[in-house]
Design a protein around this motif. Structure first.
Motif, PDB file in Angstrom:
ATOM      1  N   MET A  88      27.087  84.401   0.696  1.00  0.00           N
ATOM      2  CA  MET A  88      26.669  84.617  -0.691  1.00  0.00           C
ATOM      3  C   MET A  88      26.915  83.350  -1.512  1.00  0.00           C
ATOM      4  O   MET A  88      27.986  82.756  -1.447  1.00  0.00           O
ATOM      5  N   GLY A  89      25.915  82.895  -2.236  1.00  0.00           N
ATOM      6  CA  GLY A  89      26.033  81.684  -3.022  1.00  0.00           C
ATOM      7  C   GLY A  89      26.190  81.976  -4.506  1.00  0.00           C
ATOM      8  O   GLY A  89      25.890  83.075  -4.978  1.00  0.00           O
ATOM      9  N   TYR A  90      26.676  80.959  -5.232  1.00  0.00           N
ATOM     10  CA  TYR A  90      26.915  81.098  -6.662  1.00  0.00           C
ATOM     11  C   TYR A  90      26.325  79.903  -7.400  1.00  0.00           C
ATOM     12  O   TYR A  90      26.199  78.803  -6.865  1.00  0.00           O
TER      13      TYR A  90
ATOM     14  N   PRO B  29      28.676  78.046  -1.913  1.00  0.00           N
ATOM     15  CA  PRO B  29      29.805  78.959  -1.668  1.00  0.00           C
ATOM     16  C   PRO B  29      30.840  78.820  -2.791  1.00  0.00           C
ATOM     17  O   PRO B  29      30.953  77.767  -3.429  1.00  0.00           O
ATOM     18  N   LEU B  30      31.613  79.849  -3.019  1.00  0.00           N
ATOM     19  CA  LEU B  30      32.580  79.866  -4.112  1.00  0.00           C
ATOM     20  C   LEU B  30      33.598  78.722  -4.002  1.00  0.00           C
ATOM     21  O   LEU B  30      34.005  78.141  -5.009  1.00  0.00           O
ATOM     22  N   TRP B  31      33.979  78.383  -2.768  1.00  0.00           N
ATOM     23  CA  TRP B  31      35.010  77.344  -2.602  1.00  0.00           C
ATOM     24  C   TRP B  31      34.513  75.987  -3.087  1.00  0.00           C
ATOM     25  O   TRP B  31      35.329  75.125  -3.447  1.00  0.00           O
ATOM     26  N   TYR B  32      33.184  75.768  -3.111  1.00  0.00           N
ATOM     27  CA  TYR B  32      32.636  74.516  -3.646  1.00  0.00           C
ATOM     28  C   TYR B  32      33.098  74.302  -5.086  1.00  0.00           C
ATOM     29  O   TYR B  32      33.386  73.169  -5.497  1.00  0.00           O
ATOM     30  N   TYR B  33      33.138  75.396  -5.823  1.00  0.00           N
ATOM     31  CA  TYR B  33      33.514  75.295  -7.237  1.00  0.00           C
ATOM     32  C   TYR B  33      35.039  75.268  -7.422  1.00  0.00           C
ATOM     33  O   TYR B  33      35.571  74.463  -8.199  1.00  0.00           O
TER      34      TYR B  33
ATOM     35  N   MET C 237      33.691  71.797 -13.051  1.00  0.00           N
ATOM     36  CA  MET C 237      33.297  72.983 -12.296  1.00  0.00           C
ATOM     37  C   MET C 237      32.278  73.809 -13.088  1.00  0.00           C
ATOM     38  O   MET C 237      31.264  74.279 -12.532  1.00  0.00           O
ATOM     39  N   GLY C 238      32.542  73.967 -14.397  1.00  0.00           N
ATOM     40  CA  GLY C 238      31.612  74.736 -15.226  1.00  0.00           C
ATOM     41  C   GLY C 238      30.252  74.079 -15.322  1.00  0.00           C
ATOM     42  O   GLY C 238      29.209  74.757 -15.235  1.00  0.00           O
ATOM     43  N   VAL C 239      30.262  72.737 -15.484  1.00  0.00           N
ATOM     44  CA  VAL C 239      28.987  72.014 -15.560  1.00  0.00           C
ATOM     45  C   VAL C 239      28.242  72.126 -14.242  1.00  0.00           C
ATOM     46  O   VAL C 239      27.021  72.378 -14.208  1.00  0.00           O
ATOM     47  N   PHE C 240      28.960  71.951 -13.143  1.00  0.00           N
ATOM     48  CA  PHE C 240      28.333  71.972 -11.815  1.00  0.00           C
ATOM     49  C   PHE C 240      27.775  73.367 -11.489  1.00  0.00           C
ATOM     50  O   PHE C 240      26.805  73.505 -10.747  1.00  0.00           O
ATOM     51  N   PHE C 241      28.386  74.379 -12.078  1.00  0.00           N
ATOM     52  CA  PHE C 241      27.920  75.757 -11.830  1.00  0.00           C
ATOM     53  C   PHE C 241      26.523  75.976 -12.391  1.00  0.00           C
ATOM     54  O   PHE C 241      25.701  76.689 -11.797  1.00  0.00           O
ATOM     55  N   VAL C 242      26.231  75.336 -13.560  1.00  0.00           N
ATOM     56  CA  VAL C 242      24.932  75.560 -14.202  1.00  0.00           C
ATOM     57  C   VAL C 242      23.982  74.368 -14.034  1.00  0.00           C
ATOM     58  O   VAL C 242      22.799  74.466 -14.362  1.00  0.00           O
ATOM     59  N   TYR C 243      24.528  73.241 -13.539  1.00  0.00           N
ATOM     60  CA  TYR C 243      23.681  72.049 -13.400  1.00  0.00           C
ATOM     61  C   TYR C 243      24.235  71.216 -12.243  1.00  0.00           C
ATOM     62  O   TYR C 243      25.256  70.565 -12.378  1.00  0.00           O
TER      63      TYR C 243
END
Length: 414
Positions: free
Chosen positions: A1-3, A9-13, A211-217
């Motif tokens: 499951m990706g995010y 994967p969650l660990w990326y973030y 992490m927040g920036v990378f999550f959306v961009y």
């Protein structure tokens, strides 16, 4: 499951704040190391701008690179706010100075008189009546004290003409660049520990933003850019909280104050001790007087006093000596005695070192004066010496962070 937009994967973030904390810590450690090391330029010096730590291929610690400039700035501030050399030398008591030098001086004088007399009038000197030789010894004992007393009075009154204390300190720091490192490292020991640790704390906080920036961009440039920002701002913030706020600010039950400034008493003790043990010690002062750029003034002063002293010393021998060798040769003998006194006196100066150190009491003076400074004045003694190079230290942190970001990029996108 990706995010997130990249479906990672969650660990990326989750790993990004941890990596950012490690990057912040490592960049701060490396930036500090590059501030102090290497002492000399490391690498082929194919191209290098003067007084800059970097070359086309190589690096020299920022502080060793600027050793001469930093020592000059620091000394100028020290002499305007902490010590006055003439006032310090006024503490010397010529009579006590003469007392600690008495035995060594009499041995030196006895050897000189005997050597010169045997050279110019060996026969007369061997057969000279005992009462005449005794008179020379008596005069030697009486006049040697007066000789040193009057000489040291003039030394005290004209210390600025025989001692260039700035040249002494700056040359010592240029010759032994480790001394400048030692002053900053020992005075700022606790602050450097804070800088290293703060890289971890600030880096982790910036990592949360990353992490927040990378999550959306999830553009590829995000990691290198944030790596640069982490390295830049962790160094910037660490340096700022060391010296700011300049004066204590009350925030409810808390007092906010620059962490270096809060340690004024402790830093003053360290600064005074390191300077007086490593640079402003008595041995270095006398060596500078005897061989520094103003040494000719000292020897001219010493020669003048030696001539007056010799005149009194050999006065009792004059009737016998002039009869034996003539007035011209007698004058030549007196000149040689005066010259040998001037030449040999510096060799026995070490007998005065302990008394001079105790009398000048420079460590206590510097420590107490520094502790009495206002916070802005206290900051002004050390901070200006490297303030203009802070941007270079911050930039180095940014570049190291950028490199770490590029490594992350290859890890995440490989």
């Amino acid at each position: 499951m990706g995010y997130g937009v990249g479906n990672y994967p969650l660990w990326y973030y989750l790993i990004q704040p941890l990596i950012a904390g490690i990057v912040g810590y490592v960049t701060n450690v490396l930036a500090l190391e590059m501030t102090f090391r290497p002492i000399e330029f490391l690498g082929p010096e194919l191209f290098r701008i003067k007084n800059q730590p970097w070359g086309l291929f190589g690096w020299q610690g920022i502080i060793p690179t600027k050793a001469e400039k930093m020592a000059s700035v620091c000394f100028d501030l020290m002499t305007t706010k902490l010590i006055n050399i003439k006032e310090v030398f006024d503490r010397l008591d010529p009579t006590k100075f003469s007392e600690v030098m008495e035995d060594a001086l009499l041995l030196m004088l006895d050897s000189i008189v005997d050597e010169v007399a045997m050279k110019y009038m060996p026969g007369v000197w061997k057969t000279l009546p005992k009462e005449v030789k005794d008179e020379v010894v008596v005069v030697m004992n009486i006049e040697s004290d007066q000789f040193l007393v009057t000489f040291m009075e003039e030394v005290k009154g004209h210390v600025d003409d025989i001692l260039d204390i700035k040249q002494m300190t700056v040359q010592a720091c240029v010759r032994e660049k480790r001394l400048v490192n030692k002053i900053f490292q020992e005075c700022g020991e606790k602050e450097f520990i804070f800088i290293r640790r703060s890289g971890l704390y600030f880096g982790f906080l910036f990592g949360l933003i990353q992490m927040g920036v990378f999550f959306v961009y999830d553009a590829s440039w995000v990691l290198p850019v944030f790596g640069f920002l982490v390295g830049w701002f962790t160094n910037y913030l660490a340096l700022k909280v060391i010296f700011r706020p300049l004066n204590p600010i009350k925030l409810g039950p808390f007092t906010v104050h620059g962490i270096f400034l809060k340690r004024q008493k402790e830093v003053s003790e360290t600064f005074a001790r390191v300077n007086c043990v490593e640079i402003l010690h008595t041995k270095a002062i006398w060596e500078t007087i005897l061989s520094g750029p103003l040494s000719s003034n000292f020897y001219a002063m010493l020669r003048a006093h030696s001539i007056v002293f010799t005149e009194k010393l050999v006065g009792g021998m004059k009737p016998f000596a002039v009869t034996a060798m003539g007035s011209a040769t007698f004058a030549e003998m007196k000149e040689e005695i005066a010259q040998k006194i001037a030449e040999n006196l510096p060799a026995i100066m070490p007998h005065s070192y302990q008394y001079t150190t105790d009398a000048l009491d420079m460590e206590r003076t510097i420590r107490e004066k520094m502790q009495e400074l206002s916070y802005p004045e206290f900051e002004g003694v050390l901070h200006p010496a490297f303030e203009e190079d802070e941007i270079l230290l911050i930039f180095v942190g940014g570049v190291l962070g950028l490199c770490a970001g590029v490594i992350q990029l290859f890890i995440f996108y490989s």
